[in-house]
Write a protein that holds these residues in place. Structure first.
Motif, PDB file in Angstrom:
ATOM      1  N   ARG A  29      43.745  57.551  29.506  1.00 41.26           N
ATOM      2  CA  ARG A  29      44.755  58.116  28.600  1.00 41.26           C
ATOM      3  C   ARG A  29      45.892  57.121  28.344  1.00 41.26           C
ATOM      4  NH1 ARG A  29      45.756  64.185  31.034  1.00 41.26           N
ATOM      5  NH2 ARG A  29      43.573  64.837  31.108  1.00 41.26           N
ATOM      6  N   LEU A  30      45.519  55.885  28.112  1.00 43.75           N
ATOM      7  CA  LEU A  30      46.506  54.849  27.826  1.00 43.75           C
ATOM      8  C   LEU A  30      46.861  54.852  26.347  1.00 43.75           C
ATOM      9  CD1 LEU A  30      45.110  51.927  29.997  1.00 43.75           C
ATOM     10  CD2 LEU A  30      46.882  53.597  30.592  1.00 43.75           C
ATOM     11  N   GLY A  31      48.043  54.328  26.053  1.00 42.89           N
ATOM     12  CA  GLY A  31      48.533  54.329  24.686  1.00 42.89           C
ATOM     13  C   GLY A  31      48.238  53.031  23.956  1.00 42.89           C
ATOM     14  N   LYS A  32      48.993  52.822  22.923  1.00 43.17           N
ATOM     15  CA  LYS A  32      48.841  51.656  22.059  1.00 43.17           C
ATOM     16  C   LYS A  32      48.986  50.358  22.836  1.00 43.17           C
ATOM     17  CE  LYS A  32      51.095  49.516  18.041  1.00 43.17           C
ATOM     18  NZ  LYS A  32      52.224  49.632  17.096  1.00 43.17           N
ATOM     19  N   GLY A  33      48.153  49.398  22.512  1.00 44.27           N
ATOM     20  CA  GLY A  33      48.232  48.097  23.150  1.00 44.27           C
ATOM     21  C   GLY A  33      48.879  47.065  22.251  1.00 44.27           C
ATOM     22  N   PHE A  34      48.776  45.810  22.662  1.00 44.51           N
ATOM     23  CA  PHE A  34      49.411  44.715  21.951  1.00 44.51           C
ATOM     24  C   PHE A  34      48.446  43.547  21.883  1.00 44.51           C
ATOM     25  CE2 PHE A  34      52.732  42.094  20.357  1.00 44.51           C
ATOM     26  CZ  PHE A  34      52.593  40.858  20.945  1.00 44.51           C
ATOM     27  N   ALA A  35      48.285  42.962  20.720  1.00 46.04           N
ATOM     28  CA  ALA A  35      47.446  41.781  20.549  1.00 46.04           C
ATOM     29  C   ALA A  35      48.331  40.540  20.527  1.00 46.04           C
ATOM     30  CB  ALA A  35      46.648  41.879  19.257  1.00 46.04           C
ATOM     31  N   ASP A  36      48.152  39.667  21.491  1.00 41.19           N
ATOM     32  CA  ASP A  36      48.948  38.445  21.604  1.00 41.19           C
ATOM     33  C   ASP A  36      48.565  37.482  20.480  1.00 41.19           C
ATOM     34  OD1 ASP A  36      50.157  36.076  22.259  1.00 41.19           O
ATOM     35  OD2 ASP A  36      49.438  36.034  24.330  1.00 41.19           O
ATOM     36  N   PRO A  37      49.467  37.185  19.551  1.00 34.64           N
ATOM     37  CA  PRO A  37      49.111  36.308  18.424  1.00 34.64           C
ATOM     38  C   PRO A  37      48.794  34.889  18.857  1.00 34.64           C
ATOM     39  CG  PRO A  37      51.476  36.744  18.446  1.00 34.64           C
ATOM     40  CD  PRO A  37      50.863  37.651  19.468  1.00 34.64           C
ATOM     41  N   GLU A  38      49.298  34.461  20.011  1.00 40.74           N
ATOM     42  CA  GLU A  38      49.015  33.104  20.490  1.00 40.74           C
ATOM     43  C   GLU A  38      47.528  32.922  20.774  1.00 40.74           C
ATOM     44  OE1 GLU A  38      51.132  30.553  20.975  1.00 40.74           O
ATOM     45  OE2 GLU A  38      53.006  31.586  20.458  1.00 40.74           O
ATOM     46  N   LEU A  39      46.868  33.982  21.232  1.00 41.17           N
ATOM     47  CA  LEU A  39      45.469  33.844  21.637  1.00 41.17           C
ATOM     48  C   LEU A  39      44.527  33.674  20.455  1.00 41.17           C
ATOM     49  CD1 LEU A  39      45.182  36.357  24.620  1.00 41.17           C
ATOM     50  CD2 LEU A  39      45.540  33.886  24.657  1.00 41.17           C
ATOM     51  N   ALA A 154      49.455  58.983  30.772  1.00 38.23           N
ATOM     52  CA  ALA A 154      48.464  58.138  31.442  1.00 38.23           C
ATOM     53  C   ALA A 154      48.064  58.715  32.793  1.00 38.23           C
ATOM     54  CB  ALA A 154      49.016  56.736  31.614  1.00 38.23           C
ATOM     55  N   LEU A 155      46.804  58.500  33.160  1.00 36.36           N
ATOM     56  CA  LEU A 155      46.277  58.957  34.440  1.00 36.36           C
ATOM     57  C   LEU A 155      46.489  57.939  35.550  1.00 36.36           C
ATOM     58  CD1 LEU A 155      42.893  60.542  33.282  1.00 36.36           C
ATOM     59  CD2 LEU A 155      45.161  61.596  33.426  1.00 36.36           C
ATOM     60  N   ARG A 214      47.086  56.292  41.038  1.00 36.93           N
ATOM     61  CA  ARG A 214      47.007  57.425  40.129  1.00 36.93           C
ATOM     62  C   ARG A 214      48.405  57.879  39.737  1.00 36.93           C
ATOM     63  NH1 ARG A 214      41.885  60.254  41.337  1.00 36.93           N
ATOM     64  NH2 ARG A 214      41.001  59.405  43.262  1.00 36.93           N
ATOM     65  N   SER A 215      48.543  58.385  38.530  1.00 34.02           N
ATOM     66  CA  SER A 215      49.746  59.126  38.168  1.00 34.02           C
ATOM     67  C   SER A 215      49.588  60.555  38.684  1.00 34.02           C
ATOM     68  CB  SER A 215      49.925  59.127  36.652  1.00 34.02           C
ATOM     69  OG  SER A 215      48.931  59.940  36.049  1.00 34.02           O
ATOM     70  N   THR A 216      50.602  61.366  38.497  1.00 33.99           N
ATOM     71  CA  THR A 216      50.508  62.755  38.950  1.00 33.99           C
ATOM     72  C   THR A 216      49.421  63.508  38.189  1.00 33.99           C
ATOM     73  OG1 THR A 216      52.280  63.333  37.390  1.00 33.99           O
ATOM     74  CG2 THR A 216      52.915  62.873  39.672  1.00 33.99           C
ATOM     75  N   ALA A 217      49.042  63.017  37.006  1.00 30.25           N
ATOM     76  CA  ALA A 217      48.005  63.681  36.210  1.00 30.25           C
ATOM     77  C   ALA A 217      46.608  63.167  36.515  1.00 30.25           C
ATOM     78  CB  ALA A 217      48.299  63.489  34.722  1.00 30.25           C
ATOM     79  N   GLY A 218      46.496  62.159  37.384  1.00 35.35           N
ATOM     80  CA  GLY A 218      45.216  61.487  37.563  1.00 35.35           C
ATOM     81  C   GLY A 218      44.408  61.901  38.767  1.00 35.35           C
ATOM     82  N   ALA A 219      44.640  63.081  39.293  1.00 35.13           N
ATOM     83  CA  ALA A 219      43.972  63.500  40.526  1.00 35.13           C
ATOM     84  C   ALA A 219      42.458  63.572  40.392  1.00 35.13           C
ATOM     85  CB  ALA A 219      44.518  64.856  40.974  1.00 35.13           C
ATOM     86  N   GLU A 220      41.956  63.823  39.208  1.00 38.64           N
ATOM     87  CA  GLU A 220      40.519  64.026  39.032  1.00 38.64           C
ATOM     88  C   GLU A 220      39.768  62.759  38.630  1.00 38.64           C
ATOM     89  OE1 GLU A 220      39.247  66.889  39.960  1.00 38.64           O
ATOM     90  OE2 GLU A 220      41.313  67.508  40.402  1.00 38.64           O
ATOM     91  N   LEU A 221      40.429  61.621  38.610  1.00 34.40           N
ATOM     92  CA  LEU A 221      39.735  60.386  38.255  1.00 34.40           C
ATOM     93  C   LEU A 221      38.583  60.116  39.216  1.00 34.40           C
ATOM     94  CD1 LEU A 221      42.624  57.925  37.329  1.00 34.40           C
ATOM     95  CD2 LEU A 221      40.741  58.610  35.833  1.00 34.40           C
ATOM     96  N   SER A 222      37.441  59.736  38.669  1.00 34.10           N
ATOM     97  CA  SER A 222      36.279  59.440  39.501  1.00 34.10           C
ATOM     98  C   SER A 222      36.063  57.937  39.594  1.00 34.10           C
ATOM     99  CB  SER A 222      35.033  60.116  38.921  1.00 34.10           C
ATOM    100  OG  SER A 222      34.808  59.704  37.583  1.00 34.10           O
ATOM    101  N   GLU A 223      35.786  57.466  40.792  1.00 36.31           N
ATOM    102  CA  GLU A 223      35.590  56.041  41.013  1.00 36.31           C
ATOM    103  C   GLU A 223      34.227  55.595  40.495  1.00 36.31           C
ATOM    104  OE1 GLU A 223      36.206  55.436  45.176  1.00 36.31           O
ATOM    105  OE2 GLU A 223      38.383  55.637  44.995  1.00 36.31           O
ATOM    106  N   GLY A 224      34.138  54.324  40.142  1.00 35.71           N
ATOM    107  CA  GLY A 224      32.862  53.790  39.696  1.00 35.71           C
ATOM    108  C   GLY A 224      33.022  52.597  38.786  1.00 35.71           C
ATOM    109  N   ALA A 225      31.931  52.185  38.173  1.00 34.54           N
ATOM    110  CA  ALA A 225      31.916  50.990  37.345  1.00 34.54           C
ATOM    111  C   ALA A 225      32.464  51.275  35.953  1.00 34.54           C
ATOM    112  CB  ALA A 225      30.496  50.452  37.230  1.00 34.54           C
ATOM    113  N   LEU A 226      33.214  50.301  35.438  1.00 43.47           N
ATOM    114  CA  LEU A 226      33.776  50.389  34.090  1.00 43.47           C
ATOM    115  C   LEU A 226      33.985  48.973  33.582  1.00 43.47           C
ATOM    116  CD1 LEU A 226      34.998  52.304  31.884  1.00 43.47           C
ATOM    117  CD2 LEU A 226      37.216  51.908  32.976  1.00 43.47           C
ATOM    118  N   LEU A 227      33.398  48.665  32.448  1.00 46.31           N
ATOM    119  CA  LEU A 227      33.568  47.350  31.804  1.00 46.31           C
ATOM    120  C   LEU A 227      33.264  46.192  32.752  1.00 46.31           C
ATOM    121  CD1 LEU A 227      36.836  48.013  29.772  1.00 46.31           C
ATOM    122  CD2 LEU A 227      34.469  48.135  28.974  1.00 46.31           C
ATOM    123  N   GLY A 228      32.239  46.365  33.573  1.00 50.07           N
ATOM    124  CA  GLY A 228      31.795  45.281  34.449  1.00 50.07           C
ATOM    125  C   GLY A 228      32.587  45.119  35.721  1.00 50.07           C
ATOM    126  N   ALA A 229      33.469  46.054  36.038  1.00 48.75           N
ATOM    127  CA  ALA A 229      34.247  46.015  37.286  1.00 48.75           C
ATOM    128  C   ALA A 229      34.113  47.360  37.981  1.00 48.75           C
ATOM    129  CB  ALA A 229      35.710  45.702  37.005  1.00 48.75           C
TER     130      ALA A 229
END
Length: 234
Positions: A29-39, A154-155, A214-229
């Motif tokens: 539950r993350l918000g808007k990100g930022f694209a670094d113009p240098e990259l 955010a969770l 975890r944030s206070t809203a993230g109690a139910e997050l399940s562990e495991g693989a995501l995006l190769g990590a």
């Protein structure tokens, strides 16, 4: 010895920046990100997302055949993606650079960004792509005031630790200790402003393990693989 060093950004590499961004936002539950113009000038697309505790999750992907984009493409072909780089805010990035060069470590980047010295050490020498960012005030960061604010829903709250595989943890620990200006380090674990980086044998742990608070809203997050990590939560 260095005055301080602070782990700021954990970087995951992918070949699908939009799909990975959607996945990680939905997961946490993350918000808007930022694209670094240098990259963009070096062939990389990125998406950086803020956490309320002061750390960031960053996604990078190749966007062209420019040098860093080409290097990342080769890495993705070999690995399939996952943990790629760590960005560490350091009280004396220039001094750390000079110590590294004296030790024969190659630089992947050495430049000023927004008026601050940025140094990247070649992963073949440093074990992984390690970036030092010379922003002198530990209370400030590149993206302050740019609208990259943490989502109130955010969770997850912060990065707790990263367990990263390297070919030789003992040798890499010794190298990092000298470059960063640290005192003795136990169990190949660096305390970077309360966030830990632990170096482990890559042959035994090919995927990074990223532990998040975890944030206070993230109690139910399940562990495991995501995006190769592997993701864990406390």
């Amino acid at each position: 010895m260095t005055d301080w060093a602070l782990l700021r950004q954990v970087v995951l590499a992918t070949d699908d920046i939009e799909g990975a961004g959607t996945l990680i936002r939905e997961k946490f539950r993350l918000g808007k990100g930022f694209a670094d113009p240098e990259l963009a000038t070096v062939g990389l697309a990125d998406d950086t997302m803020a956490l309320a505790g002061g750390s960031y999750l960053e996604l990078v992907a190749p966007s062209s055949g420019a040098p860093m984009g080409a290097a990342l493409s080769r890495w993705l072909t070999k690995t399939g993606g996952g943990g790629y780089a760590l960005s560490v805010q350091h009280s004396d990035a220039v001094g750390a650079r000079d110590r590294a060069v004296a030790l024969g470590v190659r630089l992947a980047a050495d430049q000023l960004v927004m008026g601050h010295p940025i140094v990247q050490f070649h992963p073949a020498d440093a074990g992984l792509l390690l970036e030092l960012d010379g922003i002198a005030d530990p209370e400030k960061w590149f993206w302050d005031g740019l609208g990259v604010d943490p989502s109130p829903d955010a969770l997850i709250h912060d990065v707790v630790s990263v367990e990263a595989g390297v070919a030789d943890p003992a040798a890499t620990t010794s190298l990092w200790t000298e470059i960063l200006g640290f005192g003795p380090v136990e169990r190949h674990t660096f305390d970077l402003g309360g966030r830990e980086v632990r170096l482990v044998p890559k042959a035994e742990n090919p995927r990074w393990t990223i532990t998040l608070k975890r944030s206070t809203a993230g109690a139910e997050l399940s562990e495991g693989a995501l995006l190769g990590a592997e993701f864990r939560y406390v």
